[in-house]
Design an enzyme around this catalytic site. Structure first.
Site, PDB file in Angstrom:
ATOM      1  N   LEU A  54     -78.204  83.846 -32.176  1.00  0.00           N
ATOM      2  CA  LEU A  54     -78.471  83.384 -30.814  1.00  0.00           C
ATOM      3  C   LEU A  54     -77.172  83.130 -30.052  1.00  0.00           C
ATOM      4  O   LEU A  54     -77.027  83.546 -28.895  1.00  0.00           O
ATOM      5  CB  LEU A  54     -79.330  82.103 -30.861  1.00  0.00           C
ATOM      6  CG  LEU A  54     -79.686  81.487 -29.528  1.00  0.00           C
ATOM      7  CD1 LEU A  54     -80.454  82.478 -28.646  1.00  0.00           C
ATOM      8  CD2 LEU A  54     -80.511  80.212 -29.727  1.00  0.00           C
TER       9      LEU A  54
ATOM     10  N   ASP B 268     -67.291  71.433 -36.060  1.00  0.00           N
ATOM     11  CA  ASP B 268     -68.276  71.218 -37.129  1.00  0.00           C
ATOM     12  C   ASP B 268     -69.214  70.110 -36.653  1.00  0.00           C
ATOM     13  O   ASP B 268     -68.795  68.952 -36.520  1.00  0.00           O
ATOM     14  CB  ASP B 268     -67.535  70.822 -38.419  1.00  0.00           C
ATOM     15  CG  ASP B 268     -68.504  70.611 -39.571  1.00  0.00           C
ATOM     16  OD1 ASP B 268     -69.710  70.415 -39.315  1.00  0.00           O
ATOM     17  OD2 ASP B 268     -68.052  70.620 -40.727  1.00  0.00           O
TER      18      ASP B 268
ATOM     19  N   TYR C 196     -78.703  75.165 -40.048  1.00  0.00           N
ATOM     20  CA  TYR C 196     -78.811  75.636 -41.430  1.00  0.00           C
ATOM     21  C   TYR C 196     -80.105  76.442 -41.452  1.00  0.00           C
ATOM     22  O   TYR C 196     -81.192  75.891 -41.280  1.00  0.00           O
ATOM     23  CB  TYR C 196     -78.876  74.439 -42.375  1.00  0.00           C
ATOM     24  CG  TYR C 196     -79.031  74.802 -43.842  1.00  0.00           C
ATOM     25  CD1 TYR C 196     -77.975  74.637 -44.727  1.00  0.00           C
ATOM     26  CD2 TYR C 196     -80.229  75.327 -44.330  1.00  0.00           C
ATOM     27  CE1 TYR C 196     -78.105  74.974 -46.073  1.00  0.00           C
ATOM     28  CE2 TYR C 196     -80.362  75.668 -45.659  1.00  0.00           C
ATOM     29  CZ  TYR C 196     -79.309  75.486 -46.519  1.00  0.00           C
ATOM     30  OH  TYR C 196     -79.439  75.826 -47.835  1.00  0.00           O
ATOM     31  N   THR C 197     -80.016  77.773 -41.622  1.00  0.00           N
ATOM     32  CA  THR C 197     -81.213  78.614 -41.455  1.00  0.00           C
ATOM     33  C   THR C 197     -81.665  79.323 -42.745  1.00  0.00           C
ATOM     34  O   THR C 197     -82.552  80.175 -42.689  1.00  0.00           O
ATOM     35  CB  THR C 197     -80.974  79.686 -40.359  1.00  0.00           C
ATOM     36  OG1 THR C 197     -79.773  80.388 -40.659  1.00  0.00           O
ATOM     37  CG2 THR C 197     -80.880  79.080 -38.984  1.00  0.00           C
TER      38      THR C 197
ATOM     39  N   THR D 126     -87.902  75.430 -34.345  1.00  0.00           N
ATOM     40  CA  THR D 126     -88.591  76.525 -35.022  1.00  0.00           C
ATOM     41  C   THR D 126     -90.111  76.361 -35.094  1.00  0.00           C
ATOM     42  O   THR D 126     -90.622  75.235 -35.081  1.00  0.00           O
ATOM     43  CB  THR D 126     -88.049  76.629 -36.467  1.00  0.00           C
ATOM     44  OG1 THR D 126     -88.816  77.575 -37.194  1.00  0.00           O
ATOM     45  CG2 THR D 126     -88.128  75.300 -37.207  1.00  0.00           C
TER      46      THR D 126
ATOM     47  N   TYR E 230     -86.681  73.201 -44.917  1.00  0.00           N
ATOM     48  CA  TYR E 230     -86.099  73.689 -43.649  1.00  0.00           C
ATOM     49  C   TYR E 230     -86.919  73.188 -42.461  1.00  0.00           C
ATOM     50  O   TYR E 230     -86.370  72.610 -41.504  1.00  0.00           O
ATOM     51  CB  TYR E 230     -86.037  75.223 -43.660  1.00  0.00           C
ATOM     52  CG  TYR E 230     -85.755  75.847 -42.311  1.00  0.00           C
ATOM     53  CD1 TYR E 230     -84.485  75.808 -41.745  1.00  0.00           C
ATOM     54  CD2 TYR E 230     -86.772  76.479 -41.585  1.00  0.00           C
ATOM     55  CE1 TYR E 230     -84.230  76.384 -40.502  1.00  0.00           C
ATOM     56  CE2 TYR E 230     -86.525  77.057 -40.348  1.00  0.00           C
ATOM     57  CZ  TYR E 230     -85.254  77.011 -39.805  1.00  0.00           C
ATOM     58  OH  TYR E 230     -85.016  77.578 -38.579  1.00  0.00           O
TER      59      TYR E 230
ATOM     60  N   LYS F 178     -85.726  70.590 -39.498  1.00  0.00           N
ATOM     61  CA  LYS F 178     -85.733  70.938 -38.073  1.00  0.00           C
ATOM     62  C   LYS F 178     -86.600  69.950 -37.281  1.00  0.00           C
ATOM     63  O   LYS F 178     -86.263  69.582 -36.157  1.00  0.00           O
ATOM     64  CB  LYS F 178     -86.239  72.372 -37.860  1.00  0.00           C
ATOM     65  CG  LYS F 178     -85.348  73.459 -38.434  1.00  0.00           C
ATOM     66  CD  LYS F 178     -83.974  73.574 -37.787  1.00  0.00           C
ATOM     67  CE  LYS F 178     -84.016  74.068 -36.370  1.00  0.00           C
ATOM     68  NZ  LYS F 178     -82.630  74.270 -35.826  1.00  0.00           N
TER      69      LYS F 178
HETATM   70  N1  LIG Z   1     -83.461  83.021 -37.519  1.00  0.00           N
HETATM   71  C1  LIG Z   1     -84.764  82.823 -37.267  1.00  0.00           C
HETATM   72  O1  LIG Z   1     -85.633  83.624 -37.654  1.00  0.00           O
HETATM   73  C2  LIG Z   1     -85.208  81.607 -36.506  1.00  0.00           C
HETATM   74  C3  LIG Z   1     -86.585  81.381 -36.336  1.00  0.00           C
HETATM   75  C4  LIG Z   1     -86.998  80.240 -35.628  1.00  0.00           C
HETATM   76  C5  LIG Z   1     -86.042  79.367 -35.116  1.00  0.00           C
HETATM   77  N2  LIG Z   1     -84.715  79.611 -35.316  1.00  0.00           N
HETATM   78  C6  LIG Z   1     -83.749  78.646 -34.779  1.00  0.00           C
HETATM   79  O2  LIG Z   1     -82.960  79.308 -33.794  1.00  0.00           O
HETATM   80  C7  LIG Z   1     -81.637  78.750 -33.777  1.00  0.00           C
HETATM   81  C8  LIG Z   1     -80.630  79.878 -33.876  1.00  0.00           C
HETATM   82  O3  LIG Z   1     -80.861  80.587 -35.072  1.00  0.00           O
HETATM   83  P1  LIG Z   1     -79.948  81.818 -35.518  1.00  0.00           P
HETATM   84  O4  LIG Z   1     -80.856  82.800 -36.160  1.00  0.00           O
HETATM   85  O5  LIG Z   1     -79.061  82.217 -34.403  1.00  0.00           O
HETATM   86  O6  LIG Z   1     -79.113  81.111 -36.680  1.00  0.00           O
HETATM   87  P2  LIG Z   1     -77.868  81.701 -37.465  1.00  0.00           P
HETATM   88  O7  LIG Z   1     -77.679  83.139 -37.144  1.00  0.00           O
HETATM   89  O8  LIG Z   1     -78.038  81.273 -38.888  1.00  0.00           O
HETATM   90  O9  LIG Z   1     -76.652  80.905 -36.815  1.00  0.00           O
HETATM   91  C9  LIG Z   1     -76.443  79.547 -37.038  1.00  0.00           C
HETATM   92  C10 LIG Z   1     -74.972  79.282 -36.825  1.00  0.00           C
HETATM   93  O10 LIG Z   1     -74.743  77.892 -37.034  1.00  0.00           O
HETATM   94  C11 LIG Z   1     -73.538  77.778 -37.760  1.00  0.00           C
HETATM   95  N3  LIG Z   1     -73.408  76.499 -38.418  1.00  0.00           N
HETATM   96  C12 LIG Z   1     -73.959  76.089 -39.589  1.00  0.00           C
HETATM   97  N4  LIG Z   1     -73.511  74.867 -39.901  1.00  0.00           N
HETATM   98  C13 LIG Z   1     -72.679  74.496 -38.911  1.00  0.00           C
HETATM   99  C14 LIG Z   1     -71.898  73.341 -38.671  1.00  0.00           C
HETATM  100  N5  LIG Z   1     -71.886  72.315 -39.534  1.00  0.00           N
HETATM  101  N6  LIG Z   1     -71.156  73.267 -37.538  1.00  0.00           N
HETATM  102  C15 LIG Z   1     -71.152  74.303 -36.676  1.00  0.00           C
HETATM  103  N7  LIG Z   1     -71.838  75.432 -36.843  1.00  0.00           N
HETATM  104  C16 LIG Z   1     -72.603  75.525 -37.959  1.00  0.00           C
HETATM  105  C17 LIG Z   1     -73.643  78.920 -38.742  1.00  0.00           C
HETATM  106  O11 LIG Z   1     -72.399  79.164 -39.366  1.00  0.00           O
HETATM  107  P3  LIG Z   1     -72.390  79.690 -40.913  1.00  0.00           P
HETATM  108  O12 LIG Z   1     -72.936  81.086 -40.854  1.00  0.00           O
HETATM  109  O13 LIG Z   1     -70.966  79.585 -41.271  1.00  0.00           O
HETATM  110  O14 LIG Z   1     -73.275  78.757 -41.683  1.00  0.00           O
HETATM  111  C18 LIG Z   1     -74.098  80.042 -37.835  1.00  0.00           C
HETATM  112  O15 LIG Z   1     -73.010  80.662 -37.173  1.00  0.00           O
HETATM  113  C19 LIG Z   1     -81.592  77.756 -34.947  1.00  0.00           C
HETATM  114  O16 LIG Z   1     -81.810  76.467 -34.432  1.00  0.00           O
HETATM  115  C20 LIG Z   1     -82.762  78.156 -35.818  1.00  0.00           C
HETATM  116  O17 LIG Z   1     -83.277  77.063 -36.540  1.00  0.00           O
HETATM  117  C21 LIG Z   1     -84.284  80.705 -35.995  1.00  0.00           C
END
Ligand SMILES: NC(=O)c1ccc[n+]([C@@H]2O[C@H](COP(=O)([O-])OP(=O)(O)OC[C@H]3O[C@@H](n4cnc5c(N)ncnc54)[C@H](OP(=O)(O)O)[C@@H]3O)[C@@H](O)[C@H]2O)c1
Length: 292
Positions: A14, A38, A63-64, A103, A127, A131
């Site tokens: 995102l 962080d 944390y996904t 989520t 998870y 959330k």
């Molecule tokens: N992916 C899905 O299918 C899905 C579905 C429903 C809702 N969502 C929600 O949508 C949002 C975006 O999801 P996304 O898919 O873009 O997630 P993503 O690709 O996993 O990205 C999450 C980012 O957060 C970073 N992060 C983790 N711990 C951190 C910390 N302590 N400080 C700063 N950054 C940190 C991660 O870095 P690292 O890679 O180094 O950990 C990663 O770059 C999230 O809130 C997720 O819960 C996602």
């Protein structure tokens, strides 16, 4: 001076999509990921916000790893719940609005019609529970927007679309669950919607207090993981066979809702947003992926 927005977790799906769109908006974006900011460190977060005097924070840090969270409860709650408390404290310090992303996994999937913002939550996994706890932290702050989304994919990061494309190039057949139903959502569409929410809120700042709260956003339409996988191989022109399988044939550490379609009526009406069908958006993303 232009309005300043911090994006956390900006290297994820995102966050990367917001970065792609950023130049179309008259805002000053500060993209951060774990190395620069962080979100689990309250002091660093507060100092960063005070230094930059942000007006908005889009929280994409999360944390996904849904299955891994079952054995890493502490880490999942630290990033998904406690960090939201840190961001709330920092937003409060500089009077910023928090746009937090959550989520569909906060629901147990027992309904058979699309979930509204008023439906009762009941997470089935660590998870989902982490959330949900994060939502609770965000809701304590009166200047927060929470957007629940589902089944995200993008040309950035790791996701189901890329996994299916890889497996389809390696195998003749892939078994995919047909019993779980939701809506695939292109992270670029969600990014557009979040930026539209900010634009609308800024243009209607006199009614901001009426806008805060919980919203649902996904693409339009409904699909099973099986349907989604079939659409991916079709778009790629692959002859790989997608075979429907049951949940019991693909056991995972985390339980997932059988039905998690979201009702998007509130976000569409409030912010005057139109939402593309998931098949149309998948085509858009596949063009980027197949172009390499
Ligand atoms: N992916 C899905 O299918 C899905 C579905 C429903 C809702 N969502 C929600 O949508 C949002 C975006 O999801 P996304 O898919 O873009 O997630 P993503 O690709 O996993 O990205 C999450 C980012 O957060 C970073 N992060 C983790 N711990 C951190 C910390 N302590 N400080 C700063 N950054 C940190 C991660 O870095 P690292 O890679 O180094 O950990 C990663 O770059 C999230 O809130 C997720 O819960 C996602």
């Amino acid at each position: 001076m232009s309005l300043s927005i911090v994006v956390t977790g900006a290297l994820g799906q995102l966050g990367s999509e917001i970065r792609e769109l950023a130049s179309q908006y008259p805002y000053h974006f500060v993209f951060t990921d774990r190395d620069e900011l962080d979100v689990t460190t309250p002091k660093q977060v507060k100092e960063f916000f005070v230094q930059h005097r942000f007006r908005w924070c889009i929280n994409c840090a999360s944390y996904t790893a849904v299955d891994k969270a079952e054995s890493e409860r502490e880490q999942a709650f630290s990033v998904n719940a406690e960090s939201v408390r840190n961001l709330v404290a920092a937003c409060c310090e500089v009077d910023a609005q928090l746009l937090h992303v959550s989520t569909d996994f906060v629901f147990d999937g027992m309904k058979s019609s699309p979930y509204t913002e008023d439906d009762e939550t009941h997470a089935l996994s660590v998870y989902g529970a982490s959330k949900l706890a994060g939502e609770g932290e965000a809701l304590k702050y009166p200047k927060s927007f929470i957007v629940r989304t589902a089944w995200l994919y993008s040309s950035f990061g790791k996701n189901f679309v890329k996994t299916i494309l890889r497996l389809a190039s390696e195998r003749k057949e892939i078994g995919v669950i047909f019993e779980q139903v939701g809506t695939p959502t292109y992270a670029r569409d969600l990014a557009r919607a979040l930026l539209a929410m900010i634009a609308y809120s800024e243009a209607h700042s006199y009614t901001l207090s009426d806008l805060y709260g919980l919203y649902h956003y996904s693409n339009e339409g409904v699909a099973s993981w099986y349907d989604f996988a079939q659409a991916i191989v079709d778009a790629a022109g692959s002859l790989c066979l997608i075979k429907p399988i049951e949940v019991k044939d693909y056991p995972t550490p985390a339980r997932r809702p059988f039905y998690s379609v979201l009702n998007k009526g509130k976000i569409k009406k409030t912010f005057d947003i139109s939402i593309p069908h998931w098949r149309k958006s998948l085509e858009e993303c596949m063009k980027l992926l197949l172009r390499g």
